[in-house]
Design a protein around this motif. Structure first.
Motif, short mmCIF file in Angstrom:
data_model
loop_
_atom_site.label_atom_id
_atom_site.label_comp_id
_atom_site.label_asym_id
_atom_site.label_seq_id
_atom_site.Cartn_x
_atom_site.Cartn_y
_atom_site.Cartn_z
N ALA A 1 -7.22 -10.50 -3.16
CA ALA A 1 -6.04 -9.74 -3.54
C ALA A 1 -5.69 -8.84 -2.35
O ALA A 1 -6.56 -8.41 -1.61
N GLY A 2 -4.39 -8.53 -2.18
CA GLY A 2 -3.95 -7.81 -1.00
C GLY A 2 -4.12 -6.30 -1.06
O GLY A 2 -4.07 -5.63 -0.03
N LEU A 3 -4.31 -5.76 -2.28
CA LEU A 3 -4.37 -4.31 -2.41
C LEU A 3 -5.78 -3.85 -2.73
O LEU A 3 -6.49 -4.47 -3.52
N CYS A 4 -6.17 -2.75 -2.12
CA CYS A 4 -7.47 -2.14 -2.40
C CYS A 4 -7.54 -1.78 -3.88
O CYS A 4 -6.55 -1.30 -4.45
N VAL B 1 -3.72 0.36 -1.71
CA VAL B 1 -3.28 0.35 -0.32
C VAL B 1 -3.39 -1.07 0.20
O VAL B 1 -4.30 -1.81 -0.19
N HIS B 2 -2.47 -1.48 1.09
CA HIS B 2 -2.55 -2.82 1.66
C HIS B 2 -3.76 -2.97 2.58
O HIS B 2 -3.89 -2.27 3.58
N LEU B 3 -4.63 -3.90 2.23
CA LEU B 3 -5.84 -4.11 3.04
C LEU B 3 -5.50 -4.70 4.40
O LEU B 3 -6.28 -4.62 5.33
N SER B 4 -4.30 -5.29 4.53
CA SER B 4 -3.93 -5.90 5.80
C SER B 4 -3.87 -4.88 6.94
O SER B 4 -3.96 -5.25 8.11
N ASP B 5 -3.77 -3.58 6.61
CA ASP B 5 -3.82 -2.54 7.65
C ASP B 5 -5.25 -2.14 7.98
O ASP B 5 -5.48 -1.26 8.80
N GLY B 6 -6.19 -2.74 7.29
CA GLY B 6 -7.60 -2.35 7.50
C GLY B 6 -8.24 -3.15 8.62
O GLY B 6 -7.61 -3.96 9.29
N LEU B 7 -9.53 -2.89 8.78
CA LEU B 7 -10.27 -3.47 9.90
C LEU B 7 -11.33 -4.43 9.37
O LEU B 7 -12.08 -4.11 8.47
N VAL B 8 -11.35 -5.65 9.97
CA VAL B 8 -12.39 -6.61 9.63
C VAL B 8 -13.53 -6.47 10.63
O VAL B 8 -13.31 -6.50 11.84
N MET B 9 -14.72 -6.27 10.12
CA MET B 9 -15.90 -6.22 10.98
C MET B 9 -16.92 -7.17 10.35
O MET B 9 -17.42 -6.89 9.26
N GLY B 10 -17.21 -8.27 11.01
CA GLY B 10 -18.10 -9.27 10.40
C GLY B 10 -17.47 -9.80 9.13
O GLY B 10 -16.33 -10.27 9.15
N HIS B 11 -18.17 -9.65 8.01
CA HIS B 11 -17.62 -10.14 6.74
C HIS B 11 -17.16 -9.00 5.84
O HIS B 11 -17.03 -9.14 4.63
N VAL C 1 -9.31 11.59 16.62
CA VAL C 1 -8.05 10.86 16.77
C VAL C 1 -7.14 11.23 15.59
O VAL C 1 -7.58 11.28 14.44
N GLU C 2 -5.88 11.49 15.92
CA GLU C 2 -4.88 11.77 14.88
C GLU C 2 -3.83 10.67 14.97
O GLU C 2 -3.28 10.43 16.05
N VAL C 3 -3.55 10.01 13.86
CA VAL C 3 -2.67 8.84 13.87
C VAL C 3 -1.51 9.06 12.90
O VAL C 3 -1.71 9.49 11.76
N LEU C 4 -0.31 8.75 13.38
CA LEU C 4 0.87 8.89 12.54
C LEU C 4 1.40 7.50 12.17
O LEU C 4 1.73 6.71 13.06
N ASN C 5 1.48 7.23 10.89
CA ASN C 5 2.15 6.02 10.39
C ASN C 5 1.65 4.72 11.00
O ASN C 5 2.43 3.82 11.24
N ASP C 6 0.38 4.64 11.27
CA ASP C 6 -0.16 3.41 11.86
C ASP C 6 -1.60 3.19 11.37
O ASP C 6 -2.56 3.39 12.10
N PRO C 7 -1.72 2.80 10.08
CA PRO C 7 -3.06 2.70 9.50
C PRO C 7 -3.99 1.73 10.22
O PRO C 7 -5.19 1.93 10.26
N LYS C 8 -3.40 0.70 10.82
CA LYS C 8 -4.24 -0.25 11.53
C LYS C 8 -4.90 0.42 12.74
O LYS C 8 -6.10 0.27 12.97
N ALA C 9 -4.11 1.17 13.49
CA ALA C 9 -4.67 1.89 14.64
C ALA C 9 -5.73 2.87 14.17
O ALA C 9 -6.78 3.04 14.81
N PHE C 10 -5.47 3.48 13.02
CA PHE C 10 -6.46 4.44 12.51
C PHE C 10 -7.78 3.75 12.16
O PHE C 10 -8.85 4.25 12.47
#
Lengths: 107, 407
Positions: free
Chosen positions: A42-45, A50-60, B360-369
């Motif tokens: 699913a795309g939302l936490c 929140v959209h997980l697509s803005d998150g960070l993948v590390m390993g699995h 680090v302070e990030v504005l409107n860029d969750p991926k960078a954060f």
């Protein structure tokens, strides 16, 4: 009942990364693991939508960009608070360079 | 074994859930002065006030947790004293014995002196659900709201109220809003969002007095400026709730002093969250954020079970104002050097001590954060000129940057 839909090209997702895929008001996250396997959740936490697509993948692991919650994207299992509810996961297959997901029966 | 938690906020909730998650099988009792089980406080100044439905709070733990995980929750209950020798609490006439006690008493909103507020009505604070509910009824279009204090609570409330159509003025004592908690470029950026949306910000201004008949009508500044106010919200910071600990003779230092394990100066008595202060990298810290409440509390839970684990905070924080998202990781200090990263997706400020990335302070860029936070957690310091270059991908920098001591 299986409902396979085309999600993206395999090359659209970088190694150890994810992208967002929207379909009929539903949002999904498509992952490519360090060993080049594809997964879908699913795309939302489950914590605060929140959209997980803005998150960070590390390993699995996928880490939510807002509040640090973590999930194993292969199983959807929460791995770190505040995430405590499992993510839905969907079957994935890759055929001729295209990623398909089965949105019929999430688990 | 019986573990008792005093305080029903995020830290207390994290202690009990972590203890059960780790398989602790003894008795668990949480004592809270609040009227409802632990809920998330961050929405109170944002979503909760914006789309208010009375009582609709976000519970931290699912409803069934308390029975399924056998945690006794006593609401509306005040603890009067701790006996650290005999290990019991006094709550009214009841004596409650404990093997381990966790103080998660949080903090309370600071108030303006009575000499300034003159006992007037329509003066609010914003700390818990009762405060939010009391305030909500007054957030009507056209109302003049004066916010004393340009910290995060004040600025979030200013944005929420402005969106609802109030006339909003923020009064800040320092020469810029958010001075204690944000770098200068971040303060400037947030200030700009507010001014663009019609919030009036007055800096370098002290409040001399509030006046009115029964309810407040005017706020007078020290330079004599008079501002009309239908309601006033005071957001001048919080004080740790240390009364119980102090009376019990526990060591204090701008909070209840704990060591890296989370243990106070008395055996078997722990503290976590807003109320606890600790030494870290040569500074005494007391962190007022959700991440600290969760992680310090979880470390305490592990240590109650004998893990002997040191807490190493990576402070993270977020704020939402108008349509903007601010995310911060690490501990900023004004002595640091700042690098500005500007990409099509957003702006971020990277703060270095020597060559080491510290915040680090990030504005409107969750991926960078997400990536920046991971760099800080792993103790990676990308070179300043690389960070400043918008063509370089952060994820590549995450993998190639040099590893220093973790922050």
């Amino acid at each position: 009942m299986a409902t396979w839909i085309e999600a993206c090209a395999a090359e659209d997702v970088e190694n150890e990364d994810l992208i967002r895929f929207d379909h009929n008001e539903q949002t999904f996250a498509i992952y490519r693991s360090p060993d080049d396997e594809y997964y879908c959740t699913a795309g939302l936490c489950t914590h605060e939508e929140v959209h997980l697509s803005d998150g960070l993948v590390m390993g699995h692991i996928i880490e939510c960009p807002m509040h640090n919650g973590q999930f194993d994207y292969r199983t959807g299992a929460p791995r770190r608070s505040p995430a405590c509810i499992k993510l839905k996961i969907y079957p994935v297959k890759v055929e001729n360079g295209t990623v398909f997901i089965d949105i019929g029966e999430p688990s | 074994m019986r573990v008792v938690i005093v305080g029903g906020g995020q830290a207390g909730a994290s202690v009990v859930s972590k203890l059960r998650q780790l398989g602790f099988d003894g008795e668990l009792l949480m004592i809270s002065q609040e009227t409802v089980p632990p809920y998330e406080r961050p929405p109170l100044s944002k979503k909760h006030l914006q789309n208010h439905t009375a009582g609709k709070l976000v519970a931290i733990l699912p409803e069934e947790f308390w029975t399924e995980c056998r945690v006794e929750l006593r609401l509306n209950t005040r603890v009067d004293a701790i006996d650290p020798e005999a290990r019991f609490l006094q709550a009214g006439k009841e004596r409650i014995d404990f093997d381990h006690l966790v103080l998660a008493t949080g903090s309370s909103a600071r108030r303006l002196p009575e000499a300034i507020t003159n006992g007037l009505e329509q003066i609010f604070h914003l700390r818990d659900v009762e405060d939010a509910n009391a305030l909500h009824a007054h957030l009507q279009p056209g109302t003049s709201l004066v916010i004393v204090g340009g910290g995060y609570i004040g600025m979030e409330l200013a944005a929420t109220a402005r969106v609802k159509g109030l006339e909003v003025t923020v009064i800040e004592r320092d020469d810029r809003i958010l001075k204690r908690v944000a770098s200068m470029p971040l303060s400037n950026e947030i200030g700009r969002w507010h001014r663009d949306n019609g919030v009036r910000i007055i800096e370098c201004a002290g409040v001399a007095k509030l006046s009115g008949r029964k309810a407040v009508q005017n706020v007078t500044l020290q330079d004599g400026t008079k501002i009309r106010a239908d309601i006033v919200v005071v957001g001048v910071g919080v004080s740790p709730r240390t009364g119980l600990a102090e009376a019990a003779g526990l060591e204090l230092h701008n909070g209840i002093s704990v060591n890296a394990l989370g243990l106070t100066s008395r055996p078997g008595i722990w503290a976590a969250g807003d109320c606890a202060s600790f030494e870290f990298e040569g500074r005494v810290l007391r962190l007022e954020n959700v991440q600290n409440a969760i992680e310090q509390a979880e470390t305490v839970a592990e240590n109650i079970l004998g893990a002997n684990k040191n807490y190493r905070p990576l402070p993270t924080f977020w704020s939402e104002q108008f349509d903007h998202l601010v995310q911060i990781a690490g501990l900023f200090h004004p002595s640091m050097t700042t690098v500005n990263r500007q990409t099509p997706s957003g702006t971020s400020f990277w703060h270095y001590h020597d060559d080491n990335l510290k915040a680090v302070e990030v504005l409107n860029d969750p991926k960078a954060f997400s990536i920046a936070r991971r760099m800080l957690a792993d103790g990676r310091s990308p070179a300043a000129d690389e960070v400043a270059s918008p063509d370089l991908n952060l994820k590549t920098l995450l993998k190639t940057s040099k590893k220093t001591e973790p922050v």
